[in-house]
Each structure stands twice: as structure tokens, then as C-alpha cells.
Design a protein around this motif. Structure first.
Motif, short mmCIF file in Angstrom:
data_model
loop_
_atom_site.label_atom_id
_atom_site.label_comp_id
_atom_site.label_asym_id
_atom_site.label_seq_id
_atom_site.Cartn_x
_atom_site.Cartn_y
_atom_site.Cartn_z
N GLU A 93 48.19 14.80 70.51
CA GLU A 93 47.82 15.35 69.19
C GLU A 93 46.41 15.91 69.18
O GLU A 93 46.16 16.95 68.58
N ASP A 94 45.50 15.23 69.85
CA ASP A 94 44.13 15.74 69.92
C ASP A 94 44.06 17.07 70.65
O ASP A 94 43.36 17.99 70.21
N LYS A 97 45.26 20.27 68.69
CA LYS A 97 44.37 20.82 67.64
C LYS A 97 43.77 22.15 68.07
O LYS A 97 43.50 23.02 67.24
N ASP A 98 43.54 22.32 69.37
CA ASP A 98 42.93 23.55 69.89
C ASP A 98 43.92 24.40 70.69
O ASP A 98 43.51 25.31 71.42
#
Length: 142
Positions: A93-94, A97-98
């Protein structure tokens, strides 16, 4: 007993990609083939009729259900390109984000085209997924 439909087989990955209807999706599939091969170090294999997988691991759930699956993979579907990463990995998930333009499902990340995403983040997602699965299922058969 339940039997998995998606198993590794000896069908040609290149022949599968060459049959993709959309020229753009076909070009993206060849690009993804290079990216996944480079990031994993594994040779691409067909899993079932339409998934291109890299590496493999054997899983066994508490319920007793077990099987084999690719560590990571992708499929150039008609609607979108499906990218397969580990489920249960909180770092996914982190990284997403990008990642760029995408949608997610339980195990899949869907993109329209490679141009919509950050390829460096894709490589990080691939590497993280392989690491997570190798740590979660240490008796990796790949």
C-alpha cells in the motif's frame, strides 16, 4: 477436493503475448516481460491460460487449502492489465501511493497502460512482493 485451475505449464509466453488483440497492450506486455524478468531474475512461465508468472512458491493456509502460485506476474486482459503481487504485504500500500494511475483488488493491481505508472515503483513492488513471499513461505520451490 478443490483443484487449482491456474497451474504452471509449458505454453509459450511469447506466443501468448503475440496473440494479444490490442497492439498497445501487446507492446506493454513485452515491456512488462522485460521489467519482471529483470526485477525477479526468473524466467517467465505461463500459469493457466492467461497469467505470465515469475518464480513460484508453495502456500498452505490454516484452513488446509494449499497450492502453488507465481511469486509475481501479470496478464494483459481485454479491459486492463492485471499485475499480481503478494496479498497481505502491508508495504504494498505504501508503494502504491507513488505508483501512478491504477486500481486495486484483493491480489491484483490494475493498470490501463505502462505509460500511466512509475516503472521504478513497479520494480520496487515486484522486489518487495518476492521478498515478502520468500519470507512468508521460506520453502520456496523456485
Amino acid at each position: 477436493m478443490y483443484e487449482l485451475k491456474t497451474k504452471e505449464n509449458d505454453k509459450s509466453v511469447l506466443a501468448f503475448i503475440e496473440k494479444v488483440d490490442s497492439k498497445t497492450k501487446q507492446e506493454d506486455a513485452f515491456r512488462l516481460l522485460d521489467i519482471f524478468t529483470e526485477a525477479t531474475g526468473y524466467q517467465a512461465k505461463m500459469w493457466g491460460e492467461s497469467i505470465i508468472g515469475f518464480g513460484a512458491y508453495h502456500y498452505k493456509y490454516k484452513s488446509g487449502h494449499e497450492g502453488d502460485a507465481p511469486l509475481v506476474g501479470f496478464s494483459p486482459r481485454k479491459a486492463k492489465i492485471s499485475l499480481y503481487f503478494a496479498t497481505g504485504d502491508t508495504q504494498r500500500e505504501d508503494l502504491l501511493k507513488d505508483f501512478g494511475k491504477h486500481t486495486t483488488g484483493k491480489a491484483c493491481v490494475y493498470i490501463n497502460k505502462v505509460a500511466d505508472i512509475d516503472v521504478d515503483v513497479l520494480k520496487a513492488l515486484i522486489t518487495q512482493s518476492v521478498t515478502f513471499l520468500n519470507e512468508t513461505y521460506p520453502k520456496n520451490k523456485a
